[in-house]
Design an enzyme around this catalytic site. Sequence first.
Site, PDB file in Angstrom:
ATOM      1  N   ASP A  91       0.834  -1.197   0.000  1.00 12.77           N
ATOM      2  CA  ASP A  91       0.000   0.000   0.000  1.00 12.77           C
ATOM      3  C   ASP A  91       0.873   1.254   0.000  1.00 12.77           C
ATOM      4  O   ASP A  91       1.915   1.306   0.656  1.00 12.77           O
ATOM      5  CB  ASP A  91      -0.891  -0.020   1.247  1.00 12.77           C
ATOM      6  CG  ASP A  91      -2.069   0.912   1.131  1.00 12.77           C
ATOM      7  OD1 ASP A  91      -2.754   0.870   0.105  1.00 12.77           O
ATOM      8  OD2 ASP A  91      -2.315   1.679   2.074  1.00 12.77           O
ATOM      9  N   GLU A 154       1.457  -0.016  -4.910  1.00  9.75           N
ATOM     10  CA  GLU A 154       0.433   0.992  -5.178  1.00  9.75           C
ATOM     11  C   GLU A 154       1.124   2.345  -5.244  1.00  9.75           C
ATOM     12  O   GLU A 154       1.690   2.815  -4.258  1.00  9.75           O
ATOM     13  CB  GLU A 154      -0.633   0.998  -4.080  1.00  9.75           C
ATOM     14  CG  GLU A 154      -1.762   1.981  -4.393  1.00  9.75           C
ATOM     15  CD  GLU A 154      -2.533   2.418  -3.169  1.00  9.75           C
ATOM     16  OE1 GLU A 154      -3.709   2.783  -3.333  1.00  9.75           O
ATOM     17  OE2 GLU A 154      -1.956   2.426  -2.069  1.00  9.75           O
TER      18      GLU A 154
END
Length: 419
Positions: A91, A154
């Site tokens: 993330d 990401e």
Amino acid sequence: MVQGQPVVPRRSKTRLVYLAERGPRWRPPNNWISNFGGSAWTWDEATGQYYYHAYLAEQPDLNWRNPNVQAVMHEALRFWLRRGVDGFRVDVMWHLIKDAAFRDNPTNPSWTRNDPEIDRLLQTYSTDQPEVHEVIAGMRQVLEEFENRVLIGEIYLPVERLVAYYGKNLTGAHLPFNFQILNTAWTALHIAELIEKYETALPDGGWPNWVLSNHGRPRIAARVGPEQARVAAMLLLTLRGTPTLYYGDELGTGHVDVAPHLIRDPWAKSEPGHGVGRDPARTPMQWDASAFAGFSTHEPWLPLTPDYEARNVVAMTHDKTSILFLVRSLLHYRREHETLSQGEWRLLSRESDVLAYERRNGDNRIFVVLNFTADPRVWSAPASTTASVAISTLGDRRGEPVGSTLYLRANEGLLLEPA
């Protein structure tokens, strides 16, 4: 990430006494803003320090500059890799390292009060720091201890900065997520320019990837409409590289209205009226026509689509005109034809609202022709081309012969096999 007592600027003796009485909570270490609004720094009484959180205060950031932190996190990766996971999606990978001096971020001159607060500053020092690539390389080394594992990052950055996350000599992420389509105008011209720019920017040996939707942005059908969502599915599954299909896109799930009292997204709650709510992209997967669409035996935390009794996996599986049938057909075709999974990509046309490209693997070729409009269009195929329709986004025309002129219906995409 924690930071000790901030340095107090020089002031008069009276002012210094006043500040000393107030204690170190006089102000945070810098002006960095949390992605849910407000300061990204929170005071911790137990340690007598501020800690940094790029998102919620309940989500403190780790100090990846600390080698002990890296060692512990590497062991966490190994824990799951030993249990057989195929890899990791990291993330906000570009957030992992922050400026060592904690310098203030510059103001964004284009920001207005109608924009979310996070956009008030340019995240020059709180994201995308040069040292982040060493951290990612360390993660990659851990994955290389195991066979056939993948590291995905990401990353919301422009193409020229995104591709740096493949790392020096491809020692970074296997797949730095390519979210460019999420921010590109839905026209043949703009999408063609994006594909060419991305393909050109890729490092030697870097494997491309494409994303249509995710948990933080409106689903593709909400952005381009249900008819063009079929064209988008054909685009995603016929471009060069690894496609990422967000759940619900295969059903054509679009915008779902979420009443104010049902809002769950902390960002939407902290900045109401700014259009930052992500709940409509996070509604439950619709499996069947039973109560709660087979997702749960109890009412889920977010609503279903109004047409969930028809827009679900069971109802659409055997409907050859459904978008689900189209997606499955494209996936099957991709598995059966290395031209799509491994072949090169070459632009053929981006005029008259039609995007056409060729996928080639040796002597094997496939043409993809996409009509980005709600009106019929005509496409002139390359000279001496004879082909037949393998897949239409509208579910028919299979086997139809195609000559030098191809007629496309409104919102239609075609996958063609040269004779």
